[in-house]
Scaffold this active site. Structure first.
Site, PDB file in Angstrom:
ATOM      1  N   TYR A 119     -52.685   6.483 -95.454  1.00 38.76           N
ATOM      2  CA  TYR A 119     -53.849   6.675 -94.578  1.00 38.76           C
ATOM      3  C   TYR A 119     -55.120   6.549 -95.418  1.00 38.76           C
ATOM      4  O   TYR A 119     -55.210   7.106 -96.509  1.00 38.76           O
ATOM      5  CB  TYR A 119     -53.825   8.075 -93.936  1.00 38.76           C
ATOM      6  CG  TYR A 119     -55.046   8.330 -93.077  1.00 38.76           C
ATOM      7  CD1 TYR A 119     -55.038   8.004 -91.727  1.00 38.76           C
ATOM      8  CD2 TYR A 119     -56.223   8.847 -93.626  1.00 38.76           C
ATOM      9  CE1 TYR A 119     -56.163   8.192 -90.941  1.00 38.76           C
ATOM     10  CE2 TYR A 119     -57.356   9.033 -92.849  1.00 38.76           C
ATOM     11  CZ  TYR A 119     -57.314   8.709 -91.507  1.00 38.76           C
ATOM     12  OH  TYR A 119     -58.431   8.889 -90.734  1.00 38.76           O
ATOM     13  N   GLU A 207     -61.434   3.210 -90.443  1.00 36.22           N
ATOM     14  CA  GLU A 207     -60.124   3.838 -90.637  1.00 36.22           C
ATOM     15  C   GLU A 207     -59.045   2.773 -90.767  1.00 36.22           C
ATOM     16  O   GLU A 207     -58.911   1.907 -89.905  1.00 36.22           O
ATOM     17  CB  GLU A 207     -59.801   4.747 -89.446  1.00 36.22           C
ATOM     18  CG  GLU A 207     -58.562   5.586 -89.651  1.00 36.22           C
ATOM     19  CD  GLU A 207     -58.226   6.408 -88.408  1.00 36.22           C
ATOM     20  OE1 GLU A 207     -58.012   5.811 -87.329  1.00 36.22           O
ATOM     21  OE2 GLU A 207     -58.187   7.639 -88.510  1.00 36.22           O
TER      22      GLU A 207
END
Ligand code: ADP
Ligand code: MG
Length: 397
Positions: A119, A207
């Site tokens: 992530y 992101e």
């Protein structure tokens, strides 16, 4: 302002970041040709909506197939078939809410071999007023869940804007992710490019979930979710051109055309307020009296009658609204302008629900007179709590 994954990846590609080759299509007929232009042997078919969690999402319609909004296929034909199933259907993910979002566009992408999923996000940290990196070894899944159950698996730090991005920032990310050797160098390079894109394009959020490590040791951005600072869009015509209005809430879209600060919510009391602070306080006090606000709306300081009229129309167009509370503390905003706007809007669209008006401040007498002589069925309120109590009572009985 948000954009689609395929658009975000095009920007990242321009900055030299590793992303897969892919084609965006809006029609089922185009899918086969598009897939045929990619190498294979794995084709990934991805629904393009402004929401994450597509892979784990599900479609409302049975004929869209059992799988979610990200499908792995092994042939051009199969890719086209899956694209066809998803187009025009409604995808529900944990980010879309129960209503879901219609899939109007599909991105067909070269499939990648995945060794690990990480992530990574860049965002503006409002506490430090700096850009922050957030990374975790737990990629591909819900980062909120990771933050709640295993916060030690998330690393977050911010970059001093005076010094800017430095290689040691990238090394911190690399070591957190357990990278080694040439992967560390690739990570330092990639983080620098992402930071540059973030700053130059005035992003609010970037992101990459997942950022993957491939068996050959290379990194790749497998997903990309980007939001831009709306206040900076005036200097990015190229970004503004990427806006997809079909993805936006129609009420929020109308509000943005009139420069109103409006956010649609799920409650039953529509609010028209001036000033963000007063709007927040109004929402709080509605909750205190046992109801839920249907929106946040700050008409701003120097609103015109037309703007107020439009704001009122947006509130009344919401089927969830069972009552309206107008709460104005006129400073720069004049109460008579608000009153004129409310009266004009009601004349145009009618009023099917109870309306409580609380006016205070500049030109309050004039404002009250306009309301009182308008023939509108208005419940007058003296102060904030009186107004909230009255509207909740009128709606809930
Ligand atoms: P979302 O976050 O909306 O579910 P992603 O783009 O992150 O969508 O895709 C979900 C999962 O699908 C990823 O975590 C990854 O495992 C897989 N995936 C996505 N794109 C590819 C690709 N090009 N090649 C291989 N697997 C992919
Ligand atoms: Mg993702």
């Amino acid at each position: 302002m948000n954009i689609h994954e395929y658009q975000a990846k095009a920007i990242l590609r321009d900055y030299g970041c590793p992303v897969s080759d892919g084609r965006a299509v809006t029609k089922a007929e185009e899918a086969k040709t598009a897939a045929g232009e990619l190498d294979g042997p794995l084709w990934v078919v991805k629904a393009q909506i402004h929401a994450g969690g597509r892979g784990k999402g599900s479609f409302k319609e049975a004929d869209a197939g059992e799988k979610g909004g990200v499908r792995l296929t092994k042939s051009v034909e199969e890719a086209a078939e899956e694209a066809k199933k998803m187009l025009g259907r409604t995808l529900v993910t944990h980010q879309t809410g129960p209503a879901g979002k219609q899939v109007n566009r599909i991105y067909i992408e070269d499939g990648s071999d995945i060794e690990s999923e990480f992530y990574l996000a860049l965002l503006v940290d409002r506490v430090t007023s700096q850009i922050s990196f957030v990374c975790s070894t737990e990629g591909g899944m819900d980062i909120e869940e990771v933050a709640a159950s295993t916060p030690e698996k998330i690393l977050s730090f911010s970059v001093d804007p005076a010094a800017g991005y430095q290689p040691y920032h990238g090394r911190r990310v690399a070591f957190m992710l357990g990278l080694e050797g040439k992967q560390v160098k690739a990570c330092v390079d990639l983080m620098g490019k992402l930071y540059k894109a973030f700053v130059e394009k005035d992003m609010e959020m970037l992101e990459i979930n997942p950022l993957i490590l491939m068996p050959d040791g290379n990194l790749k951005c497998l997903d990309a979710k980007v939001g831009f600072d709306g206040n900076a869009l005036y200097r990015h015509a190229d970004i503004l051109a990427l806006r997809d209005e079909t993805e936006e809430d129609p009420k929020e879209l109308a509000a943005s055309k009139y420069d109103l600060n409006y956010i649609a919510l799920d409650g039953e009391i529509g609010c028209m307020v001036n000033g963000a602070g007063l709007a927040m306080a109004t929402m709080d006090i509605i909750k205190l009296y046992g109801a839920e606000p249907a929106n946040f709306l700050d008409v701003g300081g120097g609103a015109t009658k037309e703007k107020v009229t439009e704001a009122f129309k947006i509130i009344t167009s919401d089927d969830n609204v069972k009552g309206i509370l107008v709460n104005i503390f006129g400073g720069i905003m004049r109460c008579d302008v608000i009153a004129e706007g409310v009266v004009a809007a009601v004349k145009e669209v009618g009023l099917q629900v109870p309306l409580v008006v609380r006016l205070e401040g500049t030109n309050v007498e004039k404002g009250k007179e306009i309301i009182n002589t308008s023939g509108l069925n208005v419940i007058a309120a003296d102060d904030l709590s009186d107004g909230a109590e009255k509207i909740v009572k009128a709606v809930k009985g």
